[in-house]
Motif scaffolding. Structure first.
Motif, PDB file in Angstrom:
ATOM      1  N   ARG A  61       7.193  -0.736  16.441  1.00 26.60           N
ATOM      2  CA  ARG A  61       5.731  -0.849  16.385  1.00 26.60           C
ATOM      3  C   ARG A  61       5.182   0.090  15.324  1.00 26.60           C
ATOM      4  NH1 ARG A  61       2.208  -2.626  20.200  1.00 26.60           N
ATOM      5  NH2 ARG A  61       1.062  -0.708  20.006  1.00 26.60           N
ATOM      6  N   ALA A  62       4.282  -0.446  14.494  1.00 28.99           N
ATOM      7  CA  ALA A  62       3.701   0.340  13.421  1.00 28.99           C
ATOM      8  C   ALA A  62       2.410  -0.311  12.960  1.00 28.99           C
ATOM      9  CB  ALA A  62       4.663   0.456  12.248  1.00 28.99           C
TER      10      ALA A  62
ATOM     11  N   VAL B  52      -1.039  -4.572  13.393  1.00 28.92           N
ATOM     12  CA  VAL B  52       0.010  -3.933  14.188  1.00 28.92           C
ATOM     13  C   VAL B  52       1.203  -4.873  14.185  1.00 28.92           C
ATOM     14  CG1 VAL B  52       0.667  -3.137  16.483  1.00 28.92           C
ATOM     15  CG2 VAL B  52      -1.643  -2.743  15.653  1.00 28.92           C
ATOM     16  N   THR B  53       2.364  -4.344  13.850  1.00 28.90           N
ATOM     17  CA  THR B  53       3.583  -5.135  13.870  1.00 28.90           C
ATOM     18  C   THR B  53       4.504  -4.593  14.953  1.00 28.90           C
ATOM     19  OG1 THR B  53       5.412  -5.972  12.562  1.00 28.90           O
ATOM     20  CG2 THR B  53       4.713  -3.741  12.102  1.00 28.90           C
TER      21      THR B  53
ATOM     22  N   MET C 203       2.921  -2.792   3.663  1.00 34.33           N
ATOM     23  CA  MET C 203       3.319  -1.397   3.562  1.00 34.33           C
ATOM     24  C   MET C 203       3.032  -0.711   4.898  1.00 34.33           C
ATOM     25  SD  MET C 203       2.038   1.518   0.877  1.00 34.33           S
ATOM     26  CE  MET C 203       0.332   1.367   1.323  1.00 34.33           C
ATOM     27  N   VAL C 204       4.026  -0.013   5.423  1.00 33.44           N
ATOM     28  CA  VAL C 204       3.870   0.682   6.698  1.00 33.44           C
ATOM     29  C   VAL C 204       2.986   1.906   6.480  1.00 33.44           C
ATOM     30  CG1 VAL C 204       5.052   1.929   8.533  1.00 33.44           C
ATOM     31  CG2 VAL C 204       6.078  -0.113   7.555  1.00 33.44           C
ATOM     32  N   LEU C 205       1.912   1.997   7.245  1.00 31.44           N
ATOM     33  CA  LEU C 205       1.010   3.138   7.160  1.00 31.44           C
ATOM     34  C   LEU C 205       1.375   4.229   8.151  1.00 31.44           C
ATOM     35  CD1 LEU C 205      -2.439   1.356   6.898  1.00 31.44           C
ATOM     36  CD2 LEU C 205      -1.095   2.368   5.058  1.00 31.44           C
TER      37      LEU C 205
END
Length: 97
Positions: A14-15, A8-9, A64-66
Motif C-alpha cells: 500500500r502506498a 492509493v495502490t 511515482m510512489v510518493l
C-alpha cells in the motif's frame, strides 16, 4: 503535458502514488483512456470478448510512489476473519450483572 492525480495502490505494498490521467477532451477516447473493441467467434459469430486498446493521450505506466503507507499491526492482521479484534461482535442475551 501530464494531468497528475494522487491515488492509493495496494500492490505490491500500500502506498500513495502520483499517476497520470487521460485527457478529458481527447477526441479519440473521450477521456476514458482507451477504446474498447468487441470481437466475436469466427465460426459462430457469437460474442467472444472485449479487447482494450490504450489511447495515445495517456500512459498508464507513468506513476511515482510518493509515500509508502504503514502496514497493519501484526495483532490486527491475525484477525483476518472480518470480526472485531476486541470481541464486541460476540453478542449475548445474558444480563451484565
Amino acid at each position: 503535458m501530464p494531468r497528475l492525480r494522487i491515488r492509493v495502490t495496494g500492490w505490491p505494498r500500500r502506498a500513495l502514488v502520483l499517476t497520470d490521467t487521460p485527457a478529458p477532451d481527447c477526441p479519440d477516447c473521450a477521456g476514458d483512456g482507451g477504446i474498447e473493441h468487441d470481437y466475436g467467434d469466427y465460426e459462430t459469430g457469437e460474442y467472444a470478448g472485449t479487447e482494450w486498446e490504450p489511447c495515445h493521450c495517456w500512459n498508464e505506466n507513468r506513476r511515482m510512489v510518493l509515500l509508502p503507507l504503514p502496514r497493519r499491526p501484526r495483532w490486527l492482521r491475525r484477525h483476518g476473519n472480518g470480526r472485531d479484534p476486541w470481541g464486541s461482535d460476540d453478542y449475548s442475551n445474558e444480563p451484565p450483572f
